[in-house]
Design a protein around this motif. Structure first.
Motif, PDB file in Angstrom:
ATOM      1  N   SER A 123       0.804  -1.045   0.069  1.00  0.00           N
ATOM      2  CA  SER A 123       0.044   0.028   0.047  1.00  0.00           C
ATOM      3  C   SER A 123       0.912   1.135  -0.096  1.00  0.00           C
ATOM      4  CB  SER A 123      -0.963   0.015   1.259  1.00  0.00           C
ATOM      5  OG  SER A 123      -0.318   0.058   2.508  1.00  0.00           O
ATOM      6  N   LEU A 124       1.966   1.219   0.837  1.00  0.00           N
ATOM      7  CA  LEU A 124       2.750   2.226   0.759  1.00  0.00           C
ATOM      8  C   LEU A 124       3.489   2.660  -0.683  1.00  0.00           C
ATOM      9  CD1 LEU A 124       4.491   4.602   2.239  1.00  0.00           C
ATOM     10  CD2 LEU A 124       6.080   3.120   2.736  1.00  0.00           C
ATOM     11  N   SER A 125       3.838   1.607  -1.390  1.00  0.00           N
ATOM     12  CA  SER A 125       4.255   1.740  -2.791  1.00  0.00           C
ATOM     13  C   SER A 125       3.093   2.423  -3.708  1.00  0.00           C
ATOM     14  CB  SER A 125       4.600   0.403  -3.405  1.00  0.00           C
ATOM     15  OG  SER A 125       5.861   0.010  -2.916  1.00  0.00           O
ATOM     16  N   ARG A 126       2.156   1.886  -3.486  1.00  0.00           N
ATOM     17  CA  ARG A 126       0.938   2.600  -4.483  1.00  0.00           C
ATOM     18  C   ARG A 126       0.676   3.983  -3.955  1.00  0.00           C
ATOM     19  NH1 ARG A 126      -2.471  -2.641  -2.904  1.00  0.00           N
ATOM     20  NH2 ARG A 126      -1.322  -4.173  -4.185  1.00  0.00           N
TER      21      ARG A 126
ATOM     22  N   GLY B  24       1.017  10.114  -5.229  1.00  0.00           N
ATOM     23  CA  GLY B  24       1.542  11.238  -4.802  1.00  0.00           C
ATOM     24  C   GLY B  24       0.671  11.819  -3.621  1.00  0.00           C
ATOM     25  N   VAL B  25       0.395  10.752  -2.812  1.00  0.00           N
ATOM     26  CA  VAL B  25      -0.519  10.966  -1.536  1.00  0.00           C
ATOM     27  C   VAL B  25       0.368  11.878  -0.755  1.00  0.00           C
ATOM     28  CG1 VAL B  25      -1.327  10.007   0.637  1.00  0.00           C
ATOM     29  CG2 VAL B  25      -1.782   8.916  -1.655  1.00  0.00           C
ATOM     30  N   ARG B  26      -0.363  12.874  -0.136  1.00  0.00           N
ATOM     31  CA  ARG B  26       0.338  13.954   0.594  1.00  0.00           C
ATOM     32  C   ARG B  26       0.229  13.525   2.009  1.00  0.00           C
ATOM     33  NH1 ARG B  26       1.028  18.864  -2.061  1.00  0.00           N
ATOM     34  NH2 ARG B  26       2.682  18.910  -0.384  1.00  0.00           N
ATOM     35  N   VAL B  27       1.184  12.450   2.359  1.00  0.00           N
ATOM     36  CA  VAL B  27       1.498  11.844   3.487  1.00  0.00           C
ATOM     37  C   VAL B  27       1.540  12.710   4.645  1.00  0.00           C
ATOM     38  CG1 VAL B  27       3.684  11.610   3.505  1.00  0.00           C
ATOM     39  CG2 VAL B  27       2.201   9.981   4.721  1.00  0.00           C
ATOM     40  N   GLU B  28       1.825  13.906   4.599  1.00  0.00           N
ATOM     41  CA  GLU B  28       2.306  14.992   5.688  1.00  0.00           C
ATOM     42  C   GLU B  28       0.860  15.361   6.106  1.00  0.00           C
ATOM     43  OE1 GLU B  28       2.380  17.293   1.855  1.00  0.00           O
ATOM     44  OE2 GLU B  28       3.050  15.283   2.518  1.00  0.00           O
ATOM     45  N   ARG B  29      -0.146  15.338   5.529  1.00  0.00           N
ATOM     46  CA  ARG B  29      -1.568  15.825   5.987  1.00  0.00           C
ATOM     47  C   ARG B  29      -2.288  14.723   6.780  1.00  0.00           C
ATOM     48  NH1 ARG B  29      -3.762  18.341   0.204  1.00  0.00           N
ATOM     49  NH2 ARG B  29      -2.281  19.823   0.084  1.00  0.00           N
ATOM     50  N   PHE B  30      -1.964  13.684   6.912  1.00  0.00           N
ATOM     51  CA  PHE B  30      -2.019  12.714   7.954  1.00  0.00           C
ATOM     52  C   PHE B  30      -1.895  13.337   9.450  1.00  0.00           C
ATOM     53  CE2 PHE B  30      -2.471   9.970   4.388  1.00  0.00           C
ATOM     54  CZ  PHE B  30      -3.905   9.481   4.459  1.00  0.00           C
ATOM     55  N   THR B  31      -2.587  13.053  10.323  1.00  0.00           N
ATOM     56  CA  THR B  31      -2.307  13.315  11.979  1.00  0.00           C
ATOM     57  C   THR B  31      -1.506  12.011  12.398  1.00  0.00           C
ATOM     58  OG1 THR B  31      -4.182  12.537  12.973  1.00  0.00           O
ATOM     59  CG2 THR B  31      -4.100  15.025  12.328  1.00  0.00           C
ATOM     60  N   HIS B  32      -1.632  11.086  11.904  1.00  0.00           N
ATOM     61  CA  HIS B  32      -0.911   9.803  12.453  1.00  0.00           C
ATOM     62  C   HIS B  32      -0.816   8.947  11.258  1.00  0.00           C
ATOM     63  CE1 HIS B  32      -3.141  11.307  15.810  1.00  0.00           C
ATOM     64  NE2 HIS B  32      -2.455  10.669  16.658  1.00  0.00           N
TER      65      HIS B  32
ATOM     66  N   VAL C 164     -15.086   7.871  11.552  1.00  0.00           N
ATOM     67  CA  VAL C 164     -15.422   7.627   9.919  1.00  0.00           C
ATOM     68  C   VAL C 164     -14.263   6.484   9.793  1.00  0.00           C
ATOM     69  CG1 VAL C 164     -15.240   8.287   7.731  1.00  0.00           C
ATOM     70  CG2 VAL C 164     -16.191  10.009   9.632  1.00  0.00           C
ATOM     71  N   VAL C 165     -14.998   5.451   9.293  1.00  0.00           N
ATOM     72  CA  VAL C 165     -14.133   4.236   8.758  1.00  0.00           C
ATOM     73  C   VAL C 165     -13.918   3.990   7.350  1.00  0.00           C
ATOM     74  CG1 VAL C 165     -13.496   1.900   9.154  1.00  0.00           C
ATOM     75  CG2 VAL C 165     -14.472   3.415  11.136  1.00  0.00           C
ATOM     76  N   VAL C 166     -13.138   4.207   6.838  1.00  0.00           N
ATOM     77  CA  VAL C 166     -12.905   4.172   5.410  1.00  0.00           C
ATOM     78  C   VAL C 166     -12.036   2.801   4.754  1.00  0.00           C
ATOM     79  CG1 VAL C 166     -12.274   5.575   3.093  1.00  0.00           C
ATOM     80  CG2 VAL C 166     -13.033   6.656   5.093  1.00  0.00           C
ATOM     81  N   GLY C 167     -12.523   2.017   4.204  1.00  0.00           N
ATOM     82  CA  GLY C 167     -11.910   0.762   3.565  1.00  0.00           C
ATOM     83  C   GLY C 167     -12.124   0.624   2.061  1.00  0.00           C
ATOM     84  N   LEU C 168     -11.272   1.497   1.258  1.00  0.00           N
ATOM     85  CA  LEU C 168     -11.278   1.607  -0.050  1.00  0.00           C
ATOM     86  C   LEU C 168     -10.139   1.018  -0.834  1.00  0.00           C
ATOM     87  CD1 LEU C 168     -12.820   5.204  -0.435  1.00  0.00           C
ATOM     88  CD2 LEU C 168     -14.101   3.146  -0.690  1.00  0.00           C
ATOM     89  N   GLY C 169      -9.218   0.501  -0.020  1.00  0.00           N
ATOM     90  CA  GLY C 169      -7.810   0.071  -0.299  1.00  0.00           C
ATOM     91  C   GLY C 169      -7.070   1.268  -0.990  1.00  0.00           C
ATOM     92  N   ALA C 170      -5.859   0.875  -0.957  1.00  0.00           N
ATOM     93  CA  ALA C 170      -4.482   2.052  -1.318  1.00  0.00           C
ATOM     94  C   ALA C 170      -4.568   2.135  -2.719  1.00  0.00           C
ATOM     95  CB  ALA C 170      -3.257   1.867  -0.631  1.00  0.00           C
ATOM     96  N   PRO C 171      -4.499   3.536  -3.311  1.00  0.00           N
ATOM     97  CA  PRO C 171      -4.059   4.493  -2.881  1.00  0.00           C
ATOM     98  C   PRO C 171      -5.446   5.307  -2.454  1.00  0.00           C
ATOM     99  CG  PRO C 171      -3.777   4.982  -5.053  1.00  0.00           C
ATOM    100  CD  PRO C 171      -4.052   3.647  -4.823  1.00  0.00           C
TER     101      PRO C 171
ATOM    102  N   LEU D 268      10.906   3.778   0.193  1.00  0.00           N
ATOM    103  CA  LEU D 268      10.146   3.476   1.140  1.00  0.00           C
ATOM    104  C   LEU D 268      10.385   4.198   2.573  1.00  0.00           C
ATOM    105  CD1 LEU D 268       9.209  -0.381   0.659  1.00  0.00           C
ATOM    106  CD2 LEU D 268       8.092   1.862  -0.362  1.00  0.00           C
ATOM    107  N   ARG D 269      11.583   4.126   2.952  1.00  0.00           N
ATOM    108  CA  ARG D 269      12.101   4.563   4.119  1.00  0.00           C
ATOM    109  C   ARG D 269      12.002   6.269   4.021  1.00  0.00           C
ATOM    110  NH1 ARG D 269      16.177   1.256   4.943  1.00  0.00           N
ATOM    111  NH2 ARG D 269      17.531   2.530   3.720  1.00  0.00           N
ATOM    112  N   GLY D 270      12.554   6.610   2.814  1.00  0.00           N
ATOM    113  CA  GLY D 270      12.643   8.112   2.598  1.00  0.00           C
ATOM    114  C   GLY D 270      11.395   8.808   2.487  1.00  0.00           C
TER     115      GLY D 270
END
Length: 285
Positions: free
Chosen positions: A42-45, A50-58, A150-157, A232-234
């Motif tokens: 899921s991380l690779s996808r 171009g998911v803006r990961v910095e917008r998540f709180t966790h 809210v629980v969202v299960g749509l698969g990545a991304p 991935l780490r980066g």
């Protein structure tokens, strides 16, 4: 005293319990949260989208391979460990929205969740297929229904881009969490046999149940992750540093489990592409 085979599972449950406390505290204070988890696939996808990961709180690490490759000392958490604890201790009658899976499964999941100890009220159910509204439209429904969780299960991304859209336009006081295939799993209480968590073979049970959908994750995509471990780490410890560290701190892990333990060149990695878009394609799971 726990034996060697159960201690890792007990530790993961302790991390999930600490995370539930943190999130319920945010719910009580009215500040909400937007939470996602990644495995190697899921991380690779999400990186490619171009998911803006910095917008998540966790942001959490769900998957032993990704944890080993990216941040080995980080706590392993997941939606399927967290959500039962969250719904056991949420304020009684919390208002819940479920988004994803098939029409039959999401309705069955609503029944199962309504029977959990805090007696949540599932006030909005939306499957993840062609009728899925745009995030702005769904956010308006969340406001109307005064949704708490809210629980969202749509698969990545897709689930990442979708839940970030809900966070942008929806109630900021709500907890918004991605969950991968958890809606499918909770809709069938016997999905995992009792020994699966103890032996840490949930992934194998899922592959056996859904081989056509999942076999690539543990073959081709696992090999790809090995080759792309630096990227991935980066991504996690560059743009994702703050939400990853916030997740680790919520679980009681600070210095060793944080991105501070990752070489500093990770800071130079920026999110690929521009803004991720929501694809209104066919099946979402």
């Amino acid at each position: 005293m726990a034996d060697d085979s159960t201690e890792p599972v007990l530790q993961e449950l302790r991390w999930a319990g600490a995370l539930a406390d943190e999130l319920l505290g945010r719910l009580e204070r009215g500040v909400g949260a937007v939470v996602t988890w990644y495995n190697h696939a899921s991380l690779s996808r999400s990186m490619a989208a171009g998911v803006r990961v910095e917008r998540f709180t966790h942001v959490g690490i769900d998957g032993l391979l990704l944890r080993t490759l990216a941040v080995p000392d980080a706590p392993r958490t997941s939606a399927d460990l967290l959500l039962p604890i969250l719904f056991a201790h949420a304020p009684r009658g919390s208002r819940v929205a479920l988004i994803g899976s098939t029409p039959a499964n999401v309705r069955s999941a609503a029944v199962e969740i309504s029977d959990m100890p805090s007696r949540p009220r599932v006030v909005l159910v939306q499957d993840g297929y062609e009728g899925l509204p745009e995030p702005r439209d769904m956010a308006a429904r969340l406001h109307e229904e005064r949704v708490d969780i809210v629980v969202v299960g749509l698969g990545a991304p897709l689930q990442d881009t979708y839940v970030l859209g809900l966070r942008e336009f929806g109630p900021r006081s709500a907890l918004m969490l991605t969950c991968g295939g958890w809606i499918d799993q909770v809709s069938h209480p016997s999905y995992y046999p009792d020994f699966a968590y103890r032996l840490r073979i949930n992934w194998l049970i899922r592959v056996m149940r859904e081989p056509r959908r999942l076999w690539r994750r543990y073959t081709h995509e696992a090999l790809d992750a090995l080759r792309q471990r630096s990227s991935l780490r980066g991504f996690l410890c560059g743009p994702g540093r703050v939400p990853v560290d916030t997740m680790n701190a919520a679980c009681g892990v600070t210095s060793d489990g944080s991105c501070a333990s990752v070489p500093s060149e990770a800071d130079a990695i920026s999110p690929p592409g521009g803004e991720a878009r929501v694809d209104d394609g066919a099946a979402r799971r």
